[in-house]
Write a protein that holds these residues in place. Sequence first.
Motif, short mmCIF file in Angstrom:
data_model
loop_
_atom_site.label_atom_id
_atom_site.label_comp_id
_atom_site.label_asym_id
_atom_site.label_seq_id
_atom_site.Cartn_x
_atom_site.Cartn_y
_atom_site.Cartn_z
N LEU A 260 16.60 25.74 -16.12
CA LEU A 260 16.59 26.69 -15.00
C LEU A 260 17.19 28.04 -15.36
CD1 LEU A 260 17.51 24.48 -11.91
CD2 LEU A 260 15.31 24.82 -13.03
N ALA A 261 18.35 28.02 -16.04
CA ALA A 261 19.04 29.28 -16.29
C ALA A 261 18.17 30.23 -17.11
CB ALA A 261 20.37 29.03 -16.99
N ALA A 262 17.56 29.69 -18.17
CA ALA A 262 16.73 30.54 -19.03
C ALA A 262 15.48 31.02 -18.29
CB ALA A 262 16.33 29.76 -20.29
N LEU A 263 14.89 30.15 -17.51
CA LEU A 263 13.70 30.55 -16.75
C LEU A 263 14.07 31.59 -15.69
CD1 LEU A 263 11.94 27.09 -16.14
CD2 LEU A 263 11.46 28.76 -17.94
N GLY A 264 15.21 31.34 -15.03
CA GLY A 264 15.63 32.23 -13.96
C GLY A 264 15.91 33.64 -14.47
N LYS A 265 16.42 33.72 -15.69
CA LYS A 265 16.69 35.02 -16.27
C LYS A 265 15.40 35.83 -16.43
CE LYS A 265 19.39 36.82 -20.09
NZ LYS A 265 19.91 36.53 -21.42
N ILE A 266 14.38 35.16 -16.93
CA ILE A 266 13.08 35.83 -17.10
C ILE A 266 12.51 36.23 -15.75
CG2 ILE A 266 10.71 35.52 -17.94
CD1 ILE A 266 11.91 33.44 -19.95
N ALA A 267 12.63 35.31 -14.79
CA ALA A 267 12.12 35.61 -13.45
C ALA A 267 12.81 36.84 -12.88
CB ALA A 267 12.33 34.40 -12.53
N LYS A 268 14.13 36.84 -12.98
CA LYS A 268 14.91 37.93 -12.40
C LYS A 268 14.52 39.27 -12.99
CE LYS A 268 19.11 37.79 -10.06
NZ LYS A 268 20.24 36.91 -9.81
N SER A 269 14.42 39.32 -14.31
CA SER A 269 14.17 40.63 -14.92
C SER A 269 12.74 41.09 -14.68
CB SER A 269 14.50 40.58 -16.42
OG SER A 269 13.68 39.66 -17.06
N ASN A 270 11.91 40.21 -14.15
CA ASN A 270 10.53 40.62 -13.84
C ASN A 270 10.23 40.57 -12.34
OD1 ASN A 270 9.04 40.96 -16.59
ND2 ASN A 270 10.32 39.13 -16.82
N GLU A 271 11.31 40.46 -11.55
CA GLU A 271 11.16 40.41 -10.08
C GLU A 271 10.17 39.35 -9.62
OE1 GLU A 271 11.20 44.32 -8.02
OE2 GLU A 271 11.44 45.12 -10.04
N ILE A 272 10.27 38.19 -10.25
CA ILE A 272 9.44 37.04 -9.88
C ILE A 272 10.25 36.12 -8.97
CG2 ILE A 272 8.36 34.96 -10.83
CD1 ILE A 272 7.86 36.53 -13.42
N TRP A 273 9.67 35.65 -7.89
CA TRP A 273 10.32 34.67 -7.02
C TRP A 273 10.43 33.36 -7.80
CZ3 TRP A 273 11.19 35.03 -1.41
CH2 TRP A 273 11.72 33.85 -0.87
N PHE A 274 11.66 32.84 -7.89
CA PHE A 274 11.90 31.62 -8.66
C PHE A 274 12.20 30.47 -7.70
CE2 PHE A 274 14.96 29.43 -11.87
CZ PHE A 274 13.98 28.53 -12.23
N HIS A 275 11.26 29.55 -7.62
CA HIS A 275 11.42 28.37 -6.76
C HIS A 275 11.75 27.16 -7.63
CE1 HIS A 275 10.82 25.54 -3.48
NE2 HIS A 275 9.95 24.86 -4.20
N VAL A 276 12.73 26.38 -7.21
CA VAL A 276 13.08 25.17 -7.95
C VAL A 276 12.70 23.93 -7.14
CG1 VAL A 276 14.95 23.80 -8.94
CG2 VAL A 276 14.93 26.29 -9.23
N ASP A 277 11.82 23.14 -7.71
CA ASP A 277 11.37 21.90 -7.07
C ASP A 277 12.17 20.74 -7.65
OD1 ASP A 277 10.15 19.58 -6.30
OD2 ASP A 277 8.12 20.16 -6.88
N ALA A 278 13.13 20.27 -6.87
CA ALA A 278 13.93 19.11 -7.27
C ALA A 278 13.73 18.00 -6.25
CB ALA A 278 15.41 19.49 -7.38
N ALA A 279 12.47 17.86 -5.82
CA ALA A 279 12.15 16.98 -4.69
C ALA A 279 12.74 15.60 -4.88
CB ALA A 279 10.63 16.90 -4.52
N TYR A 280 12.53 15.03 -6.06
CA TYR A 280 13.06 13.68 -6.32
C TYR A 280 14.49 13.73 -6.86
CZ TYR A 280 14.01 9.98 -9.78
OH TYR A 280 14.61 9.04 -10.58
N ALA A 281 14.69 14.45 -7.96
CA ALA A 281 15.96 14.33 -8.68
C ALA A 281 17.11 15.09 -8.04
CB ALA A 281 15.78 14.79 -10.13
N GLY A 282 16.81 15.96 -7.11
CA GLY A 282 17.87 16.71 -6.44
C GLY A 282 18.96 15.79 -5.89
N SER A 283 18.55 14.65 -5.35
CA SER A 283 19.51 13.71 -4.77
C SER A 283 20.59 13.32 -5.76
CB SER A 283 18.80 12.45 -4.28
OG SER A 283 17.89 12.76 -3.25
N ALA A 284 20.18 13.11 -7.02
CA ALA A 284 21.15 12.67 -8.04
C ALA A 284 22.22 13.73 -8.29
CB ALA A 284 20.42 12.34 -9.34
N CYS A 285 21.88 14.97 -8.00
CA CYS A 285 22.78 16.08 -8.34
C CYS A 285 23.98 16.18 -7.41
CB CYS A 285 22.00 17.38 -8.41
SG CYS A 285 20.66 17.27 -9.62
N ILE A 286 24.09 15.28 -6.42
CA ILE A 286 25.36 15.22 -5.67
C ILE A 286 26.43 14.52 -6.50
CG2 ILE A 286 24.21 15.24 -3.40
CD1 ILE A 286 25.10 12.23 -3.16
#
Lengths: 490, 490
Positions: A260-286
């Motif tokens: 995410l961090a590396a992708l987000g950096k590219i997105a930011k510097s190009n004014e791209i909307w960065f959406h993160v899909d953690a539909a399944y694994a997001g739960s584990a991140c608690i």
Amino acid sequence: MENGSRHVLKPMDSEQLREYGHRVVDFIADYYKTIESFTVLSQVQPGYLHNLLPDSAPDHPETVEQVLDDVKTKILPGVTHWQSPNFFAYYPSNSSVAGFLGEMLSAGLGIVGFSWVTSPAATELEMIVLDWLAKLLNLPEHFLCKGNGGGVIQGSASEAILVVMIAARDKVLRSAGKNSLGKLVVYSSDQTHSALQKACQIAGIHPENCRVLKADSSTNYALRPELLQEAVSRDLEAGLIPFFLCGNVGTTSSAAVDPLAALGKIAKSNEIWFHVDAAYAGSACICPEYRQYIDGVETADSFNMNAHKWFLTNFDCSLLWVKDQHALTEALSTNPEFLKNKASQANLVVDYKDWQIPLGRRFRSLKLWMVLRLYGAETLKNYIRNHIKLAKDLEQLVSQDPNFEVITPRIFSLVCFRMVPIDDDENKCNSRNLELLEAVNSSGKLFISHTALSGKIVLRCAIGAPLTEEKHVKETWKVIQEKASYLLRK
Amino acid sequence: MENGSRHVLKPMDSEQLREYGHRVVDFIADYYKTIESFTVLSQVQPGYLHNLLPDSAPDHPETVEQVLDDVKTKILPGVTHWQSPNFFAYYPSNSSVAGFLGEMLSAGLGIVGFSWVTSPAATELEMIVLDWLAKLLNLPEHFLCKGNGGGVIQGSASEAILVVMIAARDKVLRSAGKNSLGKLVVYSSDQTHSALQKACQIAGIHPENCRVLKADSSTNYALRPELLQEAVSRDLEAGLIPFFLCGNVGTTSSAAVDPLAALGKIAKSNEIWFHVDAAYAGSACICPEYRQYIDGVETADSFNMNAHKWFLTNFDCSLLWVKDQHALTEALSTNPEFLKNKASQANLVVDYKDWQIPLGRRFRSLKLWMVLRLYGAETLKNYIRNHIKLAKDLEQLVSQDPNFEVITPRIFSLVCFRMVPIDDDENKCNSRNLELLEAVNSSGKLFISHTALSGKIVLRCAIGAPLTEEKHVKETWKVIQEKASYLLRK
């Protein structure tokens, strides 16, 4: 009720609700008591129900007994039992006592919470509970409700990705001009869920502007930032407008995690909307030990996790956080006279109707609130950890069997494996694995699903049904081994 | 559950579900028993709940008693009671014992029916029950499931209108070329629900290509076919592409009914997709004496009615019929490897995921099936007729009071009225009616809403809550009269 046709119907009689409600609670409790006796994947033939039910609605009332009897004898055979402890297909769709009670309360109150005023508690509880979960996930402050950001419950990850894509699209088109639609470019790895493709279709993004970037086993199917950077640069040179990037935490095929961090950096510097899909694994991140997989989420414009997958909250309950709620509301607001009210006009409140596709919405925060309160954060973490441990055990069993191989290293609770090829024949290997899939699923004892990774047919065993215990996973592995031996002997 | 933090959670214990389920059934039955004691429109202030709940989720389990106690003391004050017999705002959102039981069963089974194989019964019951209702409405044969057409349950009328607009858009763009999006034109009267505007925004229709045609009191706010014909001709001359028309049966402001047959003729001869939005009034059309209001529906490409409005089926349950299912599926299909299965690949079954925005879907047909079976068609007709009779009585009461006037002739169960202007001062009259609205709604005794028709602020009393009886309507009228007298005395 039986004599209702002669009278005016009283369809919401509290004592009738009590009597019949108790009966249906018992019906459902009995279902869970016997759930292991059902064939996990329904084995009916297409059209089976047509012959079992009449061609038209009854003119006169039937009894609750008649209907429940039909549920038992006609509907249940056509049900694939997602809550069975032997359901390992796709990703889990958790139900729980708390989630069920929340659904009951929501259906019982019967409110429609499109604007704050139509039930202030529905909007406010949603804001509060989404903040609770943002804190459990340690999401950045800008996703909390107090500033420009905030959380909202969508029906599904597909709706989440669609609304943020529309928001991103319209934000760009406001400056680039609406005739620039044909220049907008979307980026993702080829492991991204089909929800992204569908969102592009609906939003009118031209198919040739969807950059589906190849991911392979060298990165465990994560998107390589260099590939993204190259694609973006090429598109900029061609006069196109990069505008949307979907990053994944836990893809549907193999639970791959994009950096995410590396992708987000590219997105930011190009004014791209960065959406993160953690539909399944997001739960584990608690769980603190899994939080690393969403490191870099602070660079995202939006983040999605489905509480209805692995978080014990009955479908549907897809949690979306955005950094800039105004991007959403500018794209999705309407303000007809018949919905105007003082609180909305004074801009004192959130009206979730402007954060989503539909106007109406159920009181879905109730069930998430009940899950969090009746189980508590620590118990929920252990619930997740237990599934991951079971998956780890299965991964080991698979790797110990010479007829099988683990295809991608397991991170969460999904094990991707296959029968190994014989004489390097990949085509035959694919067919054999599909045969194995068919054999285990038609046994009725369990349900697993499949995917394709780099041309290989791969079997997926996703652990996460609420009732799954160690014994179910062991028995499942035994059935898979037996069916495989049979295939190999043939 | 209370000690769950020390153990691995067993979140779907059948005996716990039974025990707590019974408790929540009693809670809800008690709610309905006392529903008239609540303030209909919640009177809380924005942000009220924030101070009543903690800032983060609990670490450890709480009890069902604690949560239900909080529902009673903290949530219910912030609820606007849509099921109260004194709820007359917007349009009704019916709940019923049958609908509630259906929601319970659906939540209890916890399946996700995106493809046929994921629970054949869910797809097949939906097809059967939509056919049942199509027959009750006497819809044309081409809307039945047996041919190219068919019915599907959407979450809301907004989603229904969006999916058919996308289908229509892509059908046209396939021949006109995808760069023609800027030429596509949408038509409707200015009485059409804001869902159409929202669908246009999402589908990327250019705002200047949305023809919002004026309707006025001369046609009781129905769209004049001549206006449509003129607009279409003008657009054709300008090189634009007319592609979508939304006709209304029962608008949200005043329940206006567009002349479907005449509109459909124009649509047909110009290859325009004709969608009919009968979200509210469609329910009435199961009664033979009201069926006339959808005469001409045979010229439509799609037809929508919300069973969750006035048909006793808990939200959400929006019924959409289309003539050409392929137009939908061509626009909305995706076919990822991880969802492939024999029945779908062999084209033997319907996969509703390709008829809608989200992938996942609940087993919503259960509740509609239970409503139809537990009440029966004849009883449901009488249920509708009773509300219409109550509205007729109210209309008469209004017309007998010299301080008030009925604004549009009542057709279904909505009465549109206002306090008459004094000295022809329309501005003051509007303010006075808004004051009256505020006064009656803040009394807590009832909830009505408002709209604007030709610049006049109009009060709307929509009769249709399941518990509403003659006495509630009479009492409501008394409160309105009293508050009006008070305002006039001031």
